[in-house]
Structure formats: structure tokens, C-alpha cells
Design an enzyme around this catalytic site. Structure first.
Site: not given
Ligand code: HEM
Length: 340
Positions: A112, A127, A233, A258
Site C-alpha cells: 500500500h 516513499d 494473500h 505456500d
Molecule cells: C487485485 C489486487 C488486490 C486486492 C483487490 C486486494 C485486496 C485486499 C483486501 C480487501 C484485503 C483484506 C483487508 C481486510 O479486510 O482486512 C487484503 C489483505 C491483504 N492483502 Fe491484498 N489486495 C490486492 C493485492 C495485494 C498485493 C499485491 C499484496 C502484496 C504484495 C497484498 C497483500 C495483502 C496481505 C498480506 C493482506 C492481509 C493483511 C492482514 O491480514 O492484515 N494484496 N487485500
């Protein structure tokens, strides 16, 4: 007398407000990084180019060293990162060896921070602005990142490292803190933000796959890269997409980096113990992504390679030529890979 003057003069020079330089406005590089990697290149930019073009791997599982007994920060910019690494290991690992909630949040935080950028913007990118005081943390898309931001700010205050570098270092550290995660090549030397990142550059979980692919293309990622990146994810939970299922993991093994995620997302009917994001479901079956998605199922080395390559691009979004030239490779300070 002469000697005394020699000692005092530099002190006056350092503390005198007349010599203070104003905070230089940080401008993100316009255009994609590929445009900055042409012509005769210094070794750092050549190495980045080799990784981004697939000539070299972005995974450095073997490059490990412990902090030398005598480590002079004036000589070796990586010294402090050994200490940051020790601190982050304490924060990101469970006693059973798996990665924890702070690690998954740090993985998302790095994305982010860097991802709020595209080739037409002159602010944002990798940044540190999300960690700094520009109000980005209050944006709805950053919900859930508040605690890890505070954690990282504590680390920043303790070790006095740059915000921009710390956001990306913590991402890479969190990835390797998860069993089976790749040891992504890691540079330091970015400039910190002087303002907030632009809005509207991060993906919306309810957007169409075509829009999501286009959004990432504007940052320089192919559909193939996106397939690899959303694999993060694998180590994730959701709290805000469906608050009635807050805390549900996005795959069956959230403490391990994994390829179960790729398999779990495709299952019909869906496993009730996990939460499949609508965006992940739609991307997994999109014609530009589906084949790659299937290739990642059961092929951990393939995914780790592709993730590392794509994330290195992410970790350098908006970084200028001058910054690139001054980067220092501190991969050796990361912990070693574990498999369980
Ligand atoms: C199409 C692209 C993406 C969408 C729409 C998306 C959306 C989301 C959403 C909605 C969540 C859940 C947030 C919540 O309700 O707490 C999430 C969690 C997460 N996303 Fe993504 N994401 C995307 C791409 C990425 C990318 C590129 C990364 C890392 C390089 C990433 C890493 C993570 C991680 C690690 C979590 C878990 C955070 C936690 O458990 O605290 N995501 N993402």
C-alpha cells in the site's frame, strides 16, 4: 589554541541554523522504471535490470551473513539493518515458526505504500508516505494497517532508518519470516516522501478483473505479475470486506507462504473455513490470468521466483535515477529461509 579552534569549528558548522538546508521536495520518477534502466548502467542498476528482465533471479536464499563484530555505519550502510532485522524477527514470528498478524500486515503495508503510484503521477510510490504524517493511514483502503504502522514507526524511531526503506524492508522481512517465503533481494537508499501519495491508485476488492489488470498495468505489472502478486494473500486474513467473518484467513494456511492459496481459491464449493476475496476469485478465472494461476498450484519455486521479480518492481515504484544510483544491497541482513 589552534587545536581548540579545529575542534570547535565543525560543531558550530553543524549546529548553525544558517547552514540548514531546506527539506528538498521529493518528486517521484515519471514513467516506468524500465525507462530509467537504459544506456550504460552502474552495477546496481544493471542488477535491477537483469532481475526485471528475467536474466537474473530476484530470490537470494543463500546470501546470509551475521552482523560483523565491528560494523561501521559510515562505511557500511547495511550495519543498522542487521539490528532492524533482529527486531523484526521478534515481531513477525510465532513461537511455532509461522508468521503472525504483524507480518501479514507488514506485507500489505509495503504494497500500500509503494502501490499508490502509477506512471503518470509525480508523487507516491515507495516513499514511506503511509508511515509518515500525511494522513494516508485514515484512507478507507488502508483500514487494518494502523497497528503495523505504529509498530514500524517504533522501529523507525529506535533505529533512525528511512521510512521509505523501512516500509519495503519490512515487507521483504515479513515474507521471509513466513515458512517457505522467498528471500527477496533488498536495497536501501530511497528518499522519504515530502507529501501524501495520490488517491485512487490502490485496488478495490469489488472492481472487475479487467479494471484491476489495467490498474496494475499502469504501474508496470503484467497480468502474469498480478497473478503472482495477489499470491501474497497466501499469508492473509480479512477483517473489513465482510465484518461478520472478520479474522478469516484467505487460504487454509495463513501462517505459511505456500501455494495452497492458488488451489484453495479455485475450489467449488468454497472451503467454509476460508474467505475468498471476490477479486481473487474473478482474477483466478480471468482468461489473461487463469493459466498462470494453474501453473502456480503445486509449484512453490515458480511462484516464489515470479513473486520476487514482481515485488522488486513494486519496491522501486517512483524511485528516481538518482536514488537508484545510490541504492545499497542489504539482502544479506535478512534472516535465513525456513520451510516450516
Ligand atoms: C487485485 C489486487 C488486490 C486486492 C483487490 C486486494 C485486496 C485486499 C483486501 C480487501 C484485503 C483484506 C483487508 C481486510 O479486510 O482486512 C487484503 C489483505 C491483504 N492483502 Fe491484498 N489486495 C490486492 C493485492 C495485494 C498485493 C499485491 C499484496 C502484496 C504484495 C497484498 C497483500 C495483502 C496481505 C498480506 C493482506 C492481509 C493483511 C492482514 O491480514 O492484515 N494484496 N487485500
Amino acid at each position: 589554541m589552534f587545536h581548540k579552534a579545529l575542534l570547535v569549528l565543525p560543531l558550530i558548522f553543524l549546529s548553525s541554523p544558517t547552514f540548514a538546508t531546506p527539506l528538498e521536495q521529493r518528486e517521484a520518477a515519471p514513467g516506468l522504471i524500465d525507462g530509467l534502466l537504459t544506456g550504460i548502467l552502474d552495477p546496481i542498476r544493471q542488477s535491477i535490470k537483469d532481475i526485471l528482465t528475467g536474466v537474473k533471479s530476484g530470490v537470494a536464499d543463500g546470501e546470509i551473513s551475521s552482523k560483523p563484530l565491528l560494523c561501521l555505519s559510515t562505511v557500511d550502510k547495511c550495519c543498522v539493518w542487521y539490528d532492524v532485522s533482529t527486531e523484526l524477527t521478534k515481531r513477525f514470528k510465532e513461537t511455532n515458526g509461522q508468521c503472525n498478524d504483524a507480518a501479514r500486515a507488514a506485507i500489505r503495508f509495503g504494497f500500500h505504500d509503494a502501490g499508490a503510484w502509477d506512471k503518470d503521477t509525480t508523487t507516491g510510490g515507495a516513499d514511506g508516505s503511509l508511515m509518515m504524517d500525511f494522513g494516508e493511514i485514515d484512507r478507507p483502503e488502508n483500514n487494518g494497517l494502523q497497528s503495523v504502522r505504529l509498530l514500524l514507526r517504533e522501529v523507525q524511531a529506535k533505529f533512525k532508518v528511512g521510512y521509505a526503506d523501512l516500509a519495503q524492508y519490512a515487507h521483504n522481512h515479513a515474507t521471509i519470516s513466513c515458512p517457505k517465503g522467498p528471500r527477496i533481494r533488498t536495497w536501501v537508499g530511497r528518499k522519504d516522501a515530502t507529501g501524501a501519495a495520490p488517491t485512487g491508485k490502490l485496488p478495490d476488492v469489488h472492481d472487475s478483473p479487467d479494471n484491476l489488470i489495467a490498474l496494475f498495468e499502469r504501474k508496470g505489472f503484467s497480468a502474469h505479475d498480478l497473478a503472482a502478486l495477489v499470491g501474497a494473500h497466501a499469508a492473509a486474513k480479512q477483517r473489513f470486506v465482510d465484518t461478520s467473518q472478520a479474522g478469516k484467513p484467505l487460504d487454509t494456511t495463513p501462517g505459511v507462504w505456500d501455494v495452497e492459496f492458488y488451489n484453495d481459491t479455485l475450489q467449488e464449493p468454497q472451503n467454509p473455513d476460508i474467505f475468498v476475496l471476490p477479486s481473487d476469485k474473478k482474477l483466478s478465472v480471468h482468461p489473461k490470468i487463469h493459466d498462470e494461476w494453474l501453473e502456480f498450484v503445486g509449484d512453490q519455486p515458480h511462484w516464489n521466483e515470479d513473486y520476487a521479480k514482481a515485488y522488486i518492481r513494486m519496491s522501486l515504484l517512483g524511485v528516481t535515477t538518482a536514488e537508484l544510483k545510490g541504492l545499497k544491497d542489504c539482502t544479506r541482513t535478512l534472516p535465513k529461509k525456513t520451510n516450516k
